[in-house]
Motif scaffolding. Structure first.
Motif, PDB file in Angstrom:
ATOM      1  N   LEU A  37       0.837  -1.222   0.000  1.00  0.00           N
ATOM      2  CA  LEU A  37       0.000   0.000   0.000  1.00  0.00           C
ATOM      3  C   LEU A  37       0.863   1.260   0.000  1.00  0.00           C
ATOM      4  N   TYR A  38       2.082   1.137   0.504  1.00  0.00           N
ATOM      5  CA  TYR A  38       2.896   2.340   0.698  1.00  0.00           C
ATOM      6  C   TYR A  38       3.445   2.848  -0.624  1.00  0.00           C
ATOM      7  N   ARG A  49       6.035  10.672   9.957  1.00  0.00           N
ATOM      8  CA  ARG A  49       4.694  11.292  10.000  1.00  0.00           C
ATOM      9  C   ARG A  49       3.811  10.656  11.062  1.00  0.00           C
ATOM     10  N   LEU A  50       3.830   9.313  11.136  1.00  0.00           N
ATOM     11  CA  LEU A  50       3.005   8.647  12.157  1.00  0.00           C
ATOM     12  C   LEU A  50       3.512   9.000  13.555  1.00  0.00           C
ATOM     13  N   PHE A  53       2.435  12.518  14.450  1.00  0.00           N
ATOM     14  CA  PHE A  53       0.991  12.575  14.692  1.00  0.00           C
ATOM     15  C   PHE A  53       0.659  12.033  16.077  1.00  0.00           C
ATOM     16  N   TYR A  64       3.630  17.804  14.108  1.00  0.00           N
ATOM     17  CA  TYR A  64       2.847  17.261  12.992  1.00  0.00           C
ATOM     18  C   TYR A  64       2.058  18.377  12.309  1.00  0.00           C
ATOM     19  N   ARG A  68       2.387  19.484   8.602  1.00  0.00           N
ATOM     20  CA  ARG A  68       1.417  18.826   7.713  1.00  0.00           C
ATOM     21  C   ARG A  68       0.053  19.489   7.725  1.00  0.00           C
ATOM     22  N   ARG A  76      -6.699  11.608   4.175  1.00  0.00           N
ATOM     23  CA  ARG A  76      -5.353  11.219   3.728  1.00  0.00           C
ATOM     24  C   ARG A  76      -5.251   9.720   3.454  1.00  0.00           C
ATOM     25  N   HIS A  77      -6.154   8.930   4.034  1.00  0.00           N
ATOM     26  CA  HIS A  77      -6.140   7.488   3.776  1.00  0.00           C
ATOM     27  C   HIS A  77      -7.040   7.096   2.610  1.00  0.00           C
ATOM     28  N   PHE A  80      -6.001   4.789  -0.295  1.00  0.00           N
ATOM     29  CA  PHE A  80      -5.658   3.387  -0.024  1.00  0.00           C
ATOM     30  C   PHE A  80      -6.927   2.634   0.331  1.00  0.00           C
ATOM     31  N   TRP A  90      -2.849  -3.889  10.115  1.00  0.00           N
ATOM     32  CA  TRP A  90      -2.323  -2.696  10.803  1.00  0.00           C
ATOM     33  C   TRP A  90      -2.334  -2.922  12.329  1.00  0.00           C
ATOM     34  N   TYR A 114      -7.440   3.203  22.007  1.00  0.00           N
ATOM     35  CA  TYR A 114      -7.414   4.249  20.983  1.00  0.00           C
ATOM     36  C   TYR A 114      -7.044   3.669  19.611  1.00  0.00           C
ATOM     37  N   ALA A 118      -9.227   3.922  16.345  1.00  0.00           N
ATOM     38  CA  ALA A 118      -8.708   4.718  15.216  1.00  0.00           C
ATOM     39  C   ALA A 118      -8.613   3.856  13.953  1.00  0.00           C
ATOM     40  N   ALA A 119      -8.167   2.611  14.106  1.00  0.00           N
ATOM     41  CA  ALA A 119      -8.036   1.738  12.930  1.00  0.00           C
ATOM     42  C   ALA A 119      -9.412   1.457  12.321  1.00  0.00           C
TER      43      ALA A 119
HETATM   44  C1  HEM Z   1      -0.315   7.479   6.310  1.00  0.00           C
HETATM   45  C2  HEM Z   1      -2.001   2.985   5.773  1.00  0.00           C
HETATM   46  C3  HEM Z   1      -4.399   3.381   9.953  1.00  0.00           C
HETATM   47  C4  HEM Z   1      -1.967   7.469  10.850  1.00  0.00           C
HETATM   48  C5  HEM Z   1      -0.585   6.248   5.793  1.00  0.00           C
HETATM   49  C6  HEM Z   1      -0.135   5.758   4.505  1.00  0.00           C
HETATM   50  C7  HEM Z   1      -0.602   4.500   4.362  1.00  0.00           C
HETATM   51  C8  HEM Z   1      -1.356   4.175   5.539  1.00  0.00           C
HETATM   52  C9  HEM Z   1      -0.383   3.561   3.173  1.00  0.00           C
HETATM   53  C10 HEM Z   1       0.726   6.552   3.508  1.00  0.00           C
HETATM   54  C11 HEM Z   1       2.143   6.551   3.980  1.00  0.00           C
HETATM   55  C12 HEM Z   1       2.773   7.904   3.997  1.00  0.00           C
HETATM   56  O1  HEM Z   1       2.601   8.665   4.961  1.00  0.00           O
HETATM   57  O2  HEM Z   1       3.476   8.177   3.044  1.00  0.00           O
HETATM   58  C13 HEM Z   1      -2.839   2.720   6.841  1.00  0.00           C
HETATM   59  C14 HEM Z   1      -3.637   1.504   6.992  1.00  0.00           C
HETATM   60  C15 HEM Z   1      -4.324   1.611   8.154  1.00  0.00           C
HETATM   61  C16 HEM Z   1      -3.945   2.908   8.755  1.00  0.00           C
HETATM   62  C17 HEM Z   1      -3.694   0.324   6.021  1.00  0.00           C
HETATM   63  C18 HEM Z   1      -5.274   0.576   8.688  1.00  0.00           C
HETATM   64  C19 HEM Z   1      -6.312   0.835   9.465  1.00  0.00           C
HETATM   65  C20 HEM Z   1      -3.923   4.508  10.578  1.00  0.00           C
HETATM   66  C21 HEM Z   1      -4.276   4.926  11.912  1.00  0.00           C
HETATM   67  C22 HEM Z   1      -3.596   6.075  12.168  1.00  0.00           C
HETATM   68  C23 HEM Z   1      -2.802   6.390  10.986  1.00  0.00           C
HETATM   69  C24 HEM Z   1      -5.247   4.176  12.821  1.00  0.00           C
HETATM   70  C25 HEM Z   1      -3.573   6.941  13.401  1.00  0.00           C
HETATM   71  C26 HEM Z   1      -3.736   6.483  14.597  1.00  0.00           C
HETATM   72  C27 HEM Z   1      -1.346   7.837   9.683  1.00  0.00           C
HETATM   73  C28 HEM Z   1      -0.636   9.096   9.499  1.00  0.00           C
HETATM   74  C29 HEM Z   1      -0.191   9.115   8.183  1.00  0.00           C
HETATM   75  C30 HEM Z   1      -0.608   7.860   7.587  1.00  0.00           C
HETATM   76  C31 HEM Z   1      -0.441  10.183  10.550  1.00  0.00           C
HETATM   77  C32 HEM Z   1       0.572  10.252   7.494  1.00  0.00           C
HETATM   78  C33 HEM Z   1      -0.456  11.293   7.047  1.00  0.00           C
HETATM   79  C34 HEM Z   1       0.187  12.501   6.389  1.00  0.00           C
HETATM   80  O3  HEM Z   1       0.533  13.452   7.100  1.00  0.00           O
HETATM   81  O4  HEM Z   1       0.338  12.471   5.165  1.00  0.00           O
HETATM   82  N1  HEM Z   1      -1.335   5.253   6.391  1.00  0.00           N
HETATM   83  N2  HEM Z   1      -3.039   3.538   7.916  1.00  0.00           N
HETATM   84  N3  HEM Z   1      -3.027   5.411  10.053  1.00  0.00           N
HETATM   85  N4  HEM Z   1      -1.307   7.124   8.512  1.00  0.00           N
HETATM   86 FE1  HEM Z   1      -2.183   5.349   8.195  1.00  0.00          FE
END
Ligand code: HEM
Length: 127
Positions: A37-38, A49-50, A53, A64, A68, A76-77, A80, A90, A114, A118-119
């Motif tokens: 996915l990435y 970034r994570l 956040f 963050y 951002r 932002r998700h 995907f 995840w 949490y 969140a997921a």
């Molecule tokens: C970004 C997948 C859940 C926080 C991303 C990215 C992917 C992804 C592929 C892009 C990577 C990048 O930053 O370049 C997923 C999947 C999840 C999930 C499959 C399944 C449920 C979550 C959750 C959180 C989170 C629960 C927070 C608690 C973030 C953050 C970014 C991010 C902060 C970067 C956002 C930005 O500033 O662009 N995630 N994520 N994600 N994800 Fe998730």
């Protein structure tokens, strides 16, 4: 239950969030569901970034949003496909990271609750 604004300081701040998120990404790097996915080959920037956040959410530095803007995480998700399989993958990675971060039981339960919430809220597909 700890006010999320005090959580960061109570658990030990930056080193703990560093450990949590780097352990999470170690698992992502070998997860067949998540890794494809990435968009970037290098997971380093996504890790930063994570980490930023989560630090901000739990009462740490607000880097963050400085870098951002508004999180808008659901938006932002959107690119995907996140169904039950991606959500569970995840959470599998995050469970390991949370268990090994060195939290006491109360803080571990709080952050885990949490993460599961969140997921689920990031899910954008039923399949
Ligand atoms: C970004 C997948 C859940 C926080 C991303 C990215 C992917 C992804 C592929 C892009 C990577 C990048 O930053 O370049 C997923 C999947 C999840 C999930 C499959 C399944 C449920 C979550 C959750 C959180 C989170 C629960 C927070 C608690 C973030 C953050 C970014 C991010 C902060 C970067 C956002 C930005 O500033 O662009 N995630 N994520 N994600 N994800 Fe998730």
């Amino acid at each position: 239950m700890t006010d999320p604004r005090n959580f960061y300081a109570e658990v030990g701040g930056a080193p703990v969030f560093d450990k949590l998120v780097s352990r999470f990404y170690e698992e992502v790097a070998r997860d067949d569901v998540l890794l494809p996915l990435y968009p970037e080959q290098d997971l380093g920037p996504a890790e930063v970034r994570l980490r930023m956040f989560l630090e901000q959410y739990w009462g740490g530095p607000r880097t963050y949003s400085d870098q951002r803007g508004h999180p808008r995480l659901r938006m932002r998700h959107h690119p995907f496909k996140i169904g039950p399989i991606e959500r569970d993958a995840w959470l599998r990675c995050m469970r390991i990271a949370v268990d090994e971060a060195g939290f006491d039981d109360a803080h571990r339960d709080q952050i885990w609750e949490y993460m599961t919430y969140a997921a689920a809220s990031m899910q954008n597909s039923d399949f």
